[in-house]
Every structure is written in structure tokens, then in C-alpha cells.
Design an enzyme around this catalytic site. Structure first.
Site, PDB file in Angstrom:
ATOM      1  N   ILE A   1       0.903  -1.153   0.000  1.00  8.62           N
ATOM      2  CA  ILE A   1       0.000   0.000   0.000  1.00  8.62           C
ATOM      3  C   ILE A   1       0.946   1.208   0.000  1.00  8.62           C
ATOM      4  O   ILE A   1       1.896   1.268   0.779  1.00  8.62           O
ATOM      5  CB  ILE A   1      -0.946  -0.010   1.225  1.00  8.62           C
ATOM      6  CG1 ILE A   1      -1.850   1.224   1.265  1.00  8.62           C
ATOM      7  CG2 ILE A   1      -0.221  -0.163   2.541  1.00  8.62           C
ATOM      8  CD1 ILE A   1      -2.988   1.110   2.314  1.00  8.62           C
ATOM      9  N   SER A   2       0.729   2.152  -0.928  1.00 11.45           N
ATOM     10  CA  SER A   2       1.671   3.267  -1.082  1.00 11.45           C
ATOM     11  C   SER A   2       1.739   4.116   0.187  1.00 11.45           C
ATOM     12  O   SER A   2       0.800   4.171   0.978  1.00 11.45           O
ATOM     13  CB  SER A   2       1.251   4.165  -2.249  1.00 11.45           C
ATOM     14  OG  SER A   2       1.251   3.449  -3.458  1.00 11.45           O
ATOM     15  N   GLN A   3       2.865   4.792   0.341  1.00 10.28           N
ATOM     16  CA  GLN A   3       3.069   5.715   1.456  1.00 10.28           C
ATOM     17  C   GLN A   3       2.037   6.853   1.371  1.00 10.28           C
ATOM     18  O   GLN A   3       1.781   7.370   0.278  1.00 10.28           O
ATOM     19  CB  GLN A   3       4.485   6.273   1.320  1.00 10.28           C
ATOM     20  CG  GLN A   3       4.911   7.193   2.415  1.00 10.28           C
ATOM     21  CD  GLN A   3       6.325   7.712   2.172  1.00 10.28           C
ATOM     22  OE1 GLN A   3       7.069   7.175   1.350  1.00 10.28           O
ATOM     23  NE2 GLN A   3       6.691   8.749   2.893  1.00 10.28           N
TER      24      GLN A   3
END
Ligand code: SAH
Length: 214
Positions: free
Chosen positions: A64-66
Site C-alpha cells: 500500500i503506497s506511502q
């Protein structure tokens, strides 16, 4: 399922303050991050990590992206309500939820079947309604619903896939991290049938956009 509590909301507000300090300015983007329960997009045993500004592993070897990256890419898109947006790399669905929150019509593609199925079910459960989730190869875009106002790629692309540029409306924006090991966040604005403006915004690190493996 883990609930959204007062404590989670408190942590989310702190995250929003951190993103402001890191330079995110668009009010609606900050509002989306402040509203969406990111911890529910991750395995419940990791919920303590959900409001740190970090990428995190999800199913199928993906991440899950930052939050900063999500906020940064979303800001570059300049989302307006009713925009038709194509997302490449549905993953956990968190970025999808941010775009839905901003009232965009979202089309999203994921090439991992397991993730595609899981996220489709989950987004329905939690009440975010993308227009269409596609199990397929993002390199091809999604011609059947083109053209798009905006396109966002959430995996590292070794090069800019031609179909994505072709599926953009004139005046439309493509936000794509380009590179192998690290990526340069790149914005293309389509200024005419054959003309694009290109802007670059520094280095990021994504899982790779995979080719020919669908
Ligand atoms: N937007 C996601 C980011 C997930 S990481 C989130 O917020 O959680 C990137 C995702 O891109 C992974 O789920 C990966 O499986 C997917 N991906 C990689 N190559 C792809 C391709 N060619 N087409 C579609 N999705 C791809």
C-alpha cells in the site's frame, strides 16, 4: 473487521498535520486522508503502522503506497468532481478510495487476481464505489472507457506506456513514476492531439509495473 475508533481518527489527524508539514497543500486531498480509515486497508495485525507515513506490505508481495506519495500523486492530478480517472495498480484500494472520496468516476486495473478479488469485495463492504474494477494489464490501459480526464499509475513504470498517453483527453493529466530501481514522478499534460507537456517532480520508490505477466 477492525473498527474505526476515536484513537484511529486522532492518529489520522496527526498524519494530516505531518503531510501538511511535508508540503501537501490541497485541502480536499488532506480531507480525504483525514477521513479514510487506512488501517482497514491493511491486515489487522499491522493496524498500528497504518498512520505512519510509510508504505507497507499487503497481499501478493505488493504494497500500500506511502500516504505522502498518495497525497502527492493525487495533488498532481488536480482532481475535480466528476473527473473520469483511470488508475493502474488497484492494490489495496486505498488510492482508489481517495479518488472516490474526491467524487471522481474511477476505473482501476490490477493484474494480481487475488488482490483484484479481495479489493473489489472490500471496497464494496466499506462503501466506496469505483465505476469499474478491471482484472488485467495496465500497460494496455482500458480502451473501452477511454478517453480519461486523468490517469494515475501507482507502480514503477520502466517507460511510459503509449496506450496511456493515447487514452488521455486533450487537457488531461497523466501522473506516472518512471524508472527501474527508483522512479522520477512525472506529469504529462496533453496539450493537443500529438503534443504533451512533461514535468518532473523528484524521486520515489514503487513496486514495479510488471509486463507480460498477466
Ligand atoms: N494504489 C495501490 C498501490 C499498490 S502497489 C494502493 O494504494 O494500495 C502497485 C500495484 O500495481 C500492485 O498491486 C501490483 O500488483 C499492481 N501492478 C503491477 N503491474 C501491473 C500491471 N501491469 N497492470 C496492473 N496492475 C499492476
Amino acid at each position: 473487521m477492525v473498527k474505526d475508533t476515536f484513537r484511529h481518527r486522532g492518529k489520522r489527524n496527526q498524519l494530516v498535520e505531518l503531510l501538511k508539514a511535508k508540503g501537501i497543500k490541497q485541502e480536499r486531498v488532506l480531507e480525504a486522508i483525514g477521513a479514510i480509515p487506512r488501517h482497514l486497508f491493511m491486515d489487522s495485525s499491522f493496524e498500528d503502522h497504518a498512520y505512519q507515513d510509510k508504505a507497507f506490505p499487503i497481499a501478493a508481495g505488493q504494497t500500500i503506497s506511502q500516504p505522502f506519495t498518495v497525497a502527492f500523486q493525487t495533488s498532481l492530478l488536480q482532481v475535480n468532481p466528476e473527473d473520469k480517472i483511470l488508475e493502474i495498480g488497484t492494490g489495496s484500494g486505498y488510492q482508489t478510495a481517495v479518488l472516490c472520496y474526491l467524487k471522481a468516476k474511477v476505473y482501476s486495473i490490477e493484474r494480481q487476481r487475488e488482490l483484484y478479488k479481495k479489493t473489489k469485495r472490500f471496497l464494496q463492504e466499506i462503501g466506496y464505489r469505483p465505476k469499474y474494477l478491471n482484472f488485467g494489464d495496465g500497460y494496455k490501459g482500458l480502451a473501452s472507457y477511454a478517453p480519461y480526464d486523468k490517469i494515475i499509475v501507482t507502480a514503477g513504470a520502466p517507460f511510459v506506456p503509449k496506450p496511456l498517453l493515447a487514452q488521455l483527453k486533450i487537457g488531461g493529466r497523466l501522473v506516472i513514476p518512471v524508472g527501474e530501481e527508483q522512479q522520477i514522478m512525472t506529469l504529462y499534460v496533453r496539450t493537443g492531439e500529438k503534443s504533451f507537456e512533461k514535468h518532473e517532480y523528484g524521486e520515489f520508490r514503487f513496486v514495479p509495473l510488471l509486463e507480460n505477466k498477466n
